[in-house]
Design an enzyme around this catalytic site. Structure first.
Site, short mmCIF file in Angstrom:
data_model
loop_
_atom_site.label_atom_id
_atom_site.label_comp_id
_atom_site.label_asym_id
_atom_site.label_seq_id
_atom_site.Cartn_x
_atom_site.Cartn_y
_atom_site.Cartn_z
N HIS B 57 36.94 25.05 42.20
CA HIS B 57 38.15 25.67 43.28
C HIS B 57 38.85 24.56 43.52
O HIS B 57 39.76 24.52 44.59
CB HIS B 57 37.64 26.42 44.20
CG HIS B 57 36.70 27.46 43.85
ND1 HIS B 57 37.21 28.61 43.21
CD2 HIS B 57 35.45 27.85 44.20
CE1 HIS B 57 36.37 29.53 43.04
NE2 HIS B 57 35.20 29.06 43.71
N HIS B 219 36.49 34.22 41.91
CA HIS B 219 35.53 34.09 40.92
C HIS B 219 35.67 35.32 39.81
O HIS B 219 34.94 35.42 38.91
CB HIS B 219 34.02 34.31 41.34
CG HIS B 219 34.12 33.45 42.58
ND1 HIS B 219 33.98 33.59 43.92
CD2 HIS B 219 33.68 31.95 42.64
CE1 HIS B 219 33.94 32.76 44.88
NE2 HIS B 219 33.62 31.69 44.01
#
Lengths: 333, 333
Positions: B57, B219
């Site tokens: 991320h 995700h």
């Protein structure tokens, strides 16, 4: 290559509207309506720094307008050079009475239009000088360096130019130090996937699922070889060795370094590439000074990365470290 | 989804090696070897700010370690929560004798491991408080807000926490103002394409060439609807209206705003989205304060964007404006 856009024909203008809506330090104007400049012009007597180029490369070009960097930028359509009028607009917006350095990538259309704009500005009493970014070692052989394309290394040149101008140097001094910076800068990139110009129905090139193109330009210009996709370390080695073959990376040298993402390559992967570049520099006893890792010069959603190195002397290192601030890059004092 | 990597199993560790090689202000250590902290710890007596989360991320989570932001970060594998040991490492690295705020996203594994680590740290005499990022309106209904996932809004919380801690407030004051910030923050995202976990052979979800997923998690968790890909303005409207339904965007309100790219969406498109968000805010007579446009919280090479808004009061606005510096974000004085 799905896009979050409205009308493809309005891509650039809507992007610019969003840019100035987000960043009140920038203004959009000029007779062309395609000139981005500092909303608060620099002080009188500062050498102006103007650039320009096609859209689709943000933060390049127009994202680097700001203190310690550029004064104004002429904005073209996606992957198309800016119009003569927008180049004139950028030169005029950058002019604070001490002349303007036109600093842009070595592409035919950009040169032609900036040359014409520079002549017209000269006729209006604005002295202009030009330095071209031509750092891409993959685009021509060393003995034809004047044919080389400009790629991500121009970000170093913006920094040098902006800092020299803020320091109060005159136009010939600014142009001189930027030329020296350009002579000491080299770049090379590796593309893994194409992008799509918003008005086009097809990607700008084709490449196999297991291939990479070494040396591809930021508009999809062919590189020096198409090869099987290699590991990050192998890609880093290829890029490092091509640059080391042309730059004096002697023990004790200090370099500015940029591992640049072309758009869709995660920051994680750029850091993995940097890990190997840092090792190679360490083996060569070369010190990287505040390396830059991220998306500085993109081709929209293209996947891939490039490496730029600039060998520093004391003056260039000081200019790289001088404070600068634009919407997408800050160098703190 | 070609990747510039070496051994997929070494993705995170090599990324971390590259990170600390690039940024000498960060150190990598702890018993887990998976804790990134400031190389120069903050002064004694400052409340520590610790975070953690899965990799993939960047800049989140570990890229926000720096002055005015985080003290330490526990790093998990890609899309997996950090281990208990790395959470302990982060709490210990963040501790300067005044307690530690654990500030992380609302995911089950992260909570379990941070809770356990917090108990062990307490037994060692380190007082801990916890605030969860749970800003994703698409992940649960308003009356089940405690089930909501944390997404890009946590960047605001890092800024508030870091600034409050640097200002010398005590742990309960820091936790209090961060809780108020969290209550005033909402996010929603739109995904256009998947990403691939480096150790997996397939993308993390499937989506049609003409589809988008509204409300997808970072995700690839399912969102609230799968719809035909809309224009940027329509996507901006959908996101704005979902947030406006829950936030007091009254005339005269001031907000922090983030249009975040998920990884592969060009900055140009984020600016086109911002253009419409800015218009909607203007129509509502709400003022965005220094909007942030760029890749702040990604899912590797996922295409898409998210919008985060935080309604400001005087104190929150001052904390957002306080100086801060980490490798990927600088707030200048």
């Amino acid at each position: 290559m799905k896009k979050l856009i409205n009308d493809p024909a309005r891509y650039v203008d809507e992007m610019l509207e969003g840019l100035v809506a987000a960043f009140p330090g920038l203004s959009l104007g000029g007779e062309s309506g395609r000139c981005v400049a500092r909303a608060q012009p620099a002080r009188d007597g500062k050498v102006g720094i103007a650039t320009g180029g096609g859209s689709g490369h943000l933060p390049l070009f127009t994202g680097y307008v700001g203190e310690g960097l550029l004064d104004a930028c002429a904005v073209g359509n996606v992957f198309e050079g800016p119009s003569v009028q927008s180049c004139i607009d950028a030169i005029k917006a950058a002019d604070r009475g001490a002349g303007v350095l036109c600093l842009y990538g070595n592409y035919g259309g950009d040169r032609m239009n900036f040359d014409m704009a520079g002549e017209m500005a000269s006729a209006d009493g604005i002295e202009c000088a030009t330095v071209l970014g031509a750092d891409d070692v993959a685009s021509a052989a060393p003995d034809e360096a004047e044919k080389r394309r400009g790629v991500a290394g121009i970000v170093f040149l913006y920094k040098i130019a902006g800092a020299a101008a803020e320091a109060g140097r005159d136009l010939s001094e600014v142009a001189g130090v930027v030329r020296r910076a350009a002579e000491n800068t080299r770049s090379i990139g590796v593309a893994l996937s194409p992008c799509r110009v918003p008005t086009a129905s097809e990607p700008n090139f084709r490449i196999g699922d297991d291939e990479m193109e070494v040396g591809m330009g930021i508009h999809g210009e062919p590189g020096i070889s198409r090869a099987a996709l290699a590991t990050a370390d192998a890609v880093a080695d290829i890029m490092y060795e091509r640059l080391a073959a042309e730059l004096p990376l002697r023990p004790g040298a200090r370099v500015a370094a940029l591992v640049n993402g072309l758009g869709a390559t995660p920051l994680e992967e750029l850091l993995i590439v940097w890990r190997q570049i840092a090792r190679r520099l360490g083996q060569a006893e070369v010190t990287p000074v505040t390396p830059m890792i991220g998306n500085y010069v993109t081709s929209m959603e293209m996947a891939g990365a490039s490496l730029s190195l600039m060998v520093l002397d004391e003056e260039l290192e000081a200019l790289m470290a001088a404070p600068a601030s634009c919407p997408f890059w800050t160098v703190s004092p």
